[in-house]
Design a protein around this motif. Structure first.
Motif, PDB file in Angstrom:
ATOM      1  N   LEU A 160     -10.844  10.726  -7.300  1.00 25.13           N
ATOM      2  CA  LEU A 160      -9.421  11.024  -7.138  1.00 25.13           C
ATOM      3  C   LEU A 160      -9.182  12.511  -7.358  1.00 25.13           C
ATOM      4  CD1 LEU A 160      -7.919   8.040  -9.165  1.00 25.13           C
ATOM      5  CD2 LEU A 160      -8.451   8.138  -6.722  1.00 25.13           C
ATOM      6  N   TYR A 161      -9.000  13.223  -6.269  1.00 24.32           N
ATOM      7  CA  TYR A 161      -8.809  14.672  -6.361  1.00 24.32           C
ATOM      8  C   TYR A 161      -7.481  15.127  -5.790  1.00 24.32           C
ATOM      9  CZ  TYR A 161     -13.737  14.282  -7.361  1.00 24.32           C
ATOM     10  OH  TYR A 161     -14.937  13.907  -7.908  1.00 24.32           O
ATOM     11  N   LYS A 162      -6.986  14.507  -4.757  1.00 23.59           N
ATOM     12  CA  LYS A 162      -5.717  14.929  -4.155  1.00 23.59           C
ATOM     13  C   LYS A 162      -4.955  13.713  -3.619  1.00 23.59           C
ATOM     14  CE  LYS A 162      -2.843  18.154  -2.723  1.00 23.59           C
ATOM     15  NZ  LYS A 162      -1.886  18.692  -3.619  1.00 23.59           N
ATOM     16  N   GLU A 163      -5.338  13.246  -2.446  1.00 18.84           N
ATOM     17  CA  GLU A 163      -4.627  12.129  -1.826  1.00 18.84           C
ATOM     18  C   GLU A 163      -5.189  10.792  -2.304  1.00 18.84           C
ATOM     19  OE1 GLU A 163      -3.504  12.657   2.427  1.00 18.84           O
ATOM     20  OE2 GLU A 163      -4.922  14.325   2.278  1.00 18.84           O
TER      21      GLU A 163
ATOM     22  N   VAL B  32      -6.348   1.716  -7.381  1.00 18.68           N
ATOM     23  CA  VAL B  32      -6.113   3.119  -7.067  1.00 18.68           C
ATOM     24  C   VAL B  32      -7.384   3.643  -6.395  1.00 18.68           C
ATOM     25  CG1 VAL B  32      -5.521   5.402  -7.967  1.00 18.68           C
ATOM     26  CG2 VAL B  32      -4.604   3.338  -9.082  1.00 18.68           C
ATOM     27  N   TRP B  33      -7.225   4.131  -5.170  1.00 22.55           N
ATOM     28  CA  TRP B  33      -8.338   4.583  -4.345  1.00 22.55           C
ATOM     29  C   TRP B  33      -8.133   6.028  -3.924  1.00 22.55           C
ATOM     30  CZ3 TRP B  33     -12.220   1.403  -1.968  1.00 22.55           C
ATOM     31  CH2 TRP B  33     -12.119   0.031  -2.242  1.00 22.55           C
ATOM     32  N   SER B  34      -9.227   6.736  -3.720  1.00 21.17           N
ATOM     33  CA  SER B  34      -9.110   7.996  -3.003  1.00 21.17           C
ATOM     34  C   SER B  34      -8.788   7.615  -1.560  1.00 21.17           C
ATOM     35  CB  SER B  34     -10.407   8.810  -3.065  1.00 21.17           C
ATOM     36  OG  SER B  34     -11.395   8.266  -2.216  1.00 21.17           O
TER      37      SER B  34
ATOM     38  N   GLU C 159       0.861  -1.186   0.000  1.00 22.16           N
ATOM     39  CA  GLU C 159       0.000   0.000   0.000  1.00 22.16           C
ATOM     40  C   GLU C 159       0.892   1.228   0.000  1.00 22.16           C
ATOM     41  OE1 GLU C 159      -2.620   2.019   3.509  1.00 22.16           O
ATOM     42  OE2 GLU C 159      -2.913  -0.128   3.195  1.00 22.16           O
ATOM     43  N   TYR C 160       0.627   2.142  -0.925  1.00 20.36           N
ATOM     44  CA  TYR C 160       1.451   3.339  -1.071  1.00 20.36           C
ATOM     45  C   TYR C 160       0.546   4.569  -1.123  1.00 20.36           C
ATOM     46  CZ  TYR C 160       4.819  -0.210  -2.310  1.00 20.36           C
ATOM     47  OH  TYR C 160       5.629  -1.320  -2.280  1.00 20.36           O
ATOM     48  N   HIS C 161       0.954   5.604  -0.437  1.00 18.74           N
ATOM     49  CA  HIS C 161       0.186   6.848  -0.403  1.00 18.74           C
ATOM     50  C   HIS C 161       0.872   7.889  -1.286  1.00 18.74           C
ATOM     51  CE1 HIS C 161      -2.466   5.693   3.011  1.00 18.74           C
ATOM     52  NE2 HIS C 161      -1.543   4.762   3.088  1.00 18.74           N
ATOM     53  N   HIS C 162       0.101   8.478  -2.187  1.00 19.70           N
ATOM     54  CA  HIS C 162       0.606   9.480  -3.116  1.00 19.70           C
ATOM     55  C   HIS C 162      -0.437  10.571  -3.285  1.00 19.70           C
ATOM     56  CE1 HIS C 162       4.231   7.384  -4.510  1.00 19.70           C
ATOM     57  NE2 HIS C 162       3.528   6.277  -4.460  1.00 19.70           N
ATOM     58  N   THR C 163      -0.088  11.572  -4.083  1.00 19.99           N
ATOM     59  CA  THR C 163      -1.058  12.593  -4.453  1.00 19.99           C
ATOM     60  C   THR C 163      -1.187  12.598  -5.971  1.00 19.99           C
ATOM     61  OG1 THR C 163       0.666  14.290  -4.512  1.00 19.99           O
ATOM     62  CG2 THR C 163      -0.595  14.090  -2.465  1.00 19.99           C
ATOM     63  N   ILE C 164      -2.330  13.060  -6.423  1.00 19.80           N
ATOM     64  CA  ILE C 164      -2.562  13.209  -7.848  1.00 19.80           C
ATOM     65  C   ILE C 164      -2.475  14.713  -8.132  1.00 19.80           C
ATOM     66  CG2 ILE C 164      -5.091  13.356  -7.714  1.00 19.80           C
ATOM     67  CD1 ILE C 164      -5.060  11.370 -10.145  1.00 19.80           C
ATOM     68  N   ASP C 165      -1.756  15.087  -9.179  1.00 19.85           N
ATOM     69  CA  ASP C 165      -1.581  16.524  -9.432  1.00 19.85           C
ATOM     70  C   ASP C 165      -2.786  17.104 -10.169  1.00 19.85           C
ATOM     71  OD1 ASP C 165      -1.233  16.040 -12.193  1.00 19.85           O
ATOM     72  OD2 ASP C 165       0.938  16.231 -12.111  1.00 19.85           O
ATOM     73  N   THR C 166      -2.772  18.400 -10.377  1.00 14.31           N
ATOM     74  CA  THR C 166      -3.913  19.093 -10.981  1.00 14.31           C
ATOM     75  C   THR C 166      -4.172  18.661 -12.429  1.00 14.31           C
ATOM     76  OG1 THR C 166      -2.484  20.944 -11.585  1.00 14.31           O
ATOM     77  CG2 THR C 166      -3.698  21.124  -9.509  1.00 14.31           C
TER      78      THR C 166
ATOM     79  N   GLY D  76      -3.968  15.528 -13.294  1.00  9.66           N
ATOM     80  CA  GLY D  76      -4.459  14.154 -13.231  1.00  9.66           C
ATOM     81  C   GLY D  76      -3.366  13.114 -13.310  1.00  9.66           C
ATOM     82  N   ARG D  77      -2.130  13.514 -13.014  1.00  8.09           N
ATOM     83  CA  ARG D  77      -1.008  12.571 -13.073  1.00  8.09           C
ATOM     84  C   ARG D  77      -0.730  12.003 -11.680  1.00  8.09           C
ATOM     85  NH1 ARG D  77       2.921  16.640 -16.109  1.00  8.09           N
ATOM     86  NH2 ARG D  77       2.316  17.707 -14.194  1.00  8.09           N
ATOM     87  N   LEU D  78      -0.444  10.733 -11.665  1.00 13.11           N
ATOM     88  CA  LEU D  78      -0.186  10.001 -10.432  1.00 13.11           C
ATOM     89  C   LEU D  78       1.153   9.284 -10.546  1.00 13.11           C
ATOM     90  CD1 LEU D  78      -1.140   8.642  -7.728  1.00 13.11           C
ATOM     91  CD2 LEU D  78      -2.190   6.892  -9.176  1.00 13.11           C
ATOM     92  N   ILE D  79       1.971   9.389  -9.513  1.00 13.32           N
ATOM     93  CA  ILE D  79       3.228   8.635  -9.492  1.00 13.32           C
ATOM     94  C   ILE D  79       2.904   7.168  -9.218  1.00 13.32           C
ATOM     95  CG2 ILE D  79       5.386   8.244  -8.238  1.00 13.32           C
ATOM     96  CD1 ILE D  79       5.502  11.275  -7.751  1.00 13.32           C
ATOM     97  N   VAL D  80       3.373   6.308 -10.100  1.00 12.80           N
ATOM     98  CA  VAL D  80       3.207   4.867  -9.915  1.00 12.80           C
ATOM     99  C   VAL D  80       4.354   4.392  -9.034  1.00 12.80           C
ATOM    100  CG1 VAL D  80       3.133   2.626 -11.074  1.00 12.80           C
ATOM    101  CG2 VAL D  80       2.083   4.635 -12.162  1.00 12.80           C
ATOM    102  N   PRO D  81       4.048   3.707  -7.944  1.00 11.34           N
ATOM    103  CA  PRO D  81       5.134   3.214  -7.084  1.00 11.34           C
ATOM    104  C   PRO D  81       6.166   2.428  -7.902  1.00 11.34           C
ATOM    105  CG  PRO D  81       3.027   2.867  -6.026  1.00 11.34           C
ATOM    106  CD  PRO D  81       2.739   3.329  -7.433  1.00 11.34           C
ATOM    107  N   ALA D  82       7.427   2.677  -7.614  1.00  9.98           N
ATOM    108  CA  ALA D  82       8.513   2.032  -8.364  1.00  9.98           C
ATOM    109  C   ALA D  82       8.353   0.512  -8.388  1.00  9.98           C
ATOM    110  CB  ALA D  82       9.860   2.433  -7.769  1.00  9.98           C
ATOM    111  N   ARG D  83       7.903  -0.056  -7.291  1.00 10.00           N
ATOM    112  CA  ARG D  83       7.741  -1.516  -7.224  1.00 10.00           C
ATOM    113  C   ARG D  83       6.687  -2.042  -8.195  1.00 10.00           C
ATOM    114  NH1 ARG D  83       9.223  -4.347  -2.033  1.00 10.00           N
ATOM    115  NH2 ARG D  83      10.784  -2.982  -1.128  1.00 10.00           N
ATOM    116  N   PHE D  84       5.791  -1.182  -8.653  1.00 10.27           N
ATOM    117  CA  PHE D  84       4.731  -1.617  -9.556  1.00 10.27           C
ATOM    118  C   PHE D  84       5.044  -1.343 -11.027  1.00 10.27           C
ATOM    119  CE2 PHE D  84       1.298  -0.832  -6.073  1.00 10.27           C
ATOM    120  CZ  PHE D  84       1.765  -1.932  -5.377  1.00 10.27           C
ATOM    121  N   ARG D  85       5.987  -0.487 -11.301  1.00  8.12           N
ATOM    122  CA  ARG D  85       6.244  -0.064 -12.692  1.00  8.12           C
ATOM    123  C   ARG D  85       6.640  -1.215 -13.595  1.00  8.12           C
ATOM    124  NH1 ARG D  85       9.719   5.130 -10.909  1.00  8.12           N
ATOM    125  NH2 ARG D  85       8.033   6.057  -9.696  1.00  8.12           N
ATOM    126  N   GLU D  86       7.561  -2.028 -13.153  1.00  6.06           N
ATOM    127  CA  GLU D  86       8.010  -3.134 -13.999  1.00  6.06           C
ATOM    128  C   GLU D  86       6.882  -4.122 -14.241  1.00  6.06           C
ATOM    129  OE1 GLU D  86      11.207  -6.778 -14.025  1.00  6.06           O
ATOM    130  OE2 GLU D  86      11.726  -4.983 -12.895  1.00  6.06           O
ATOM    131  N   GLY D  87       6.128  -4.430 -13.211  1.00  2.93           N
ATOM    132  CA  GLY D  87       5.026  -5.378 -13.346  1.00  2.93           C
ATOM    133  C   GLY D  87       3.919  -4.892 -14.265  1.00  2.93           C
TER     134      GLY D  87
END
Length: 145
Positions: free
Chosen positions: A99-102, A114-116, A5-12, A14-25
């Protein structure tokens, strides 16, 4: 396999950082769609293809099967991770999942959810009280738990 479980923010935008551990998969391109429980599901292309094949076997003569297939496929979008490790979540999917911020990005075996943050906390609060009851029910499925 996706875990954690990773906590991130979505920017204005609509872009979200994908956790590094999930990118390859997930790979360079993957599918994001409306998930159940008001979250988004993200599938690697191979998993999406397998799911698509299963969905094709549903009887199109049944209204509930047609409704589920429409829900799942009409809301789907092919996405890519940019050089900064971000993915642009389409506006309709951001709206569906609130999905608006967190946000919380969770690894769920063969998919990423991906959850709010608010919906994730509410879901977990409700699920915690019934997880033992659920476990008792799925033991009958012979999962070896």
């Amino acid at each position: 396999m996706f875990l954690g479980e990773y906590h991130h923010t979505i920017d204005t935008k609509g872009r979200l950082i994908v956790p590094a551990r999930f990118r390859e998969g997930l790979g360079d391109k993957f599918i994001v769609t409306k998930g159940l429980d008001s979250c988004l599901f993200a599938y690697p292309m191979e998993e999406w293809s397998a799911l698509e094949q299963k969905m094709r076997s549903l009887p199109f003569t049944r209204a509930d099967a047609r409704a589920f297939v429409r829900f799942f496929f009409a809301g789907a979008a092919e996405c890519e991770i940019d050089k900064q490790g971000r993915v642009l979540i389409p506006a309709n999917l951001r709206e569906y999942a609130g999905l608006y911020k967190e946000v919380v990005v969770a690894g769920i075996a063969s998919r990423v959810e991906v959850w709010s943050k608010e919906r994730w906390e509410e879901y977990n609060s409700n699920a915690a009280s019934s997880v033992e009851e659920i476990a008792e029910k799925i033991v009958d499925l012979d999962l070896g738990i």
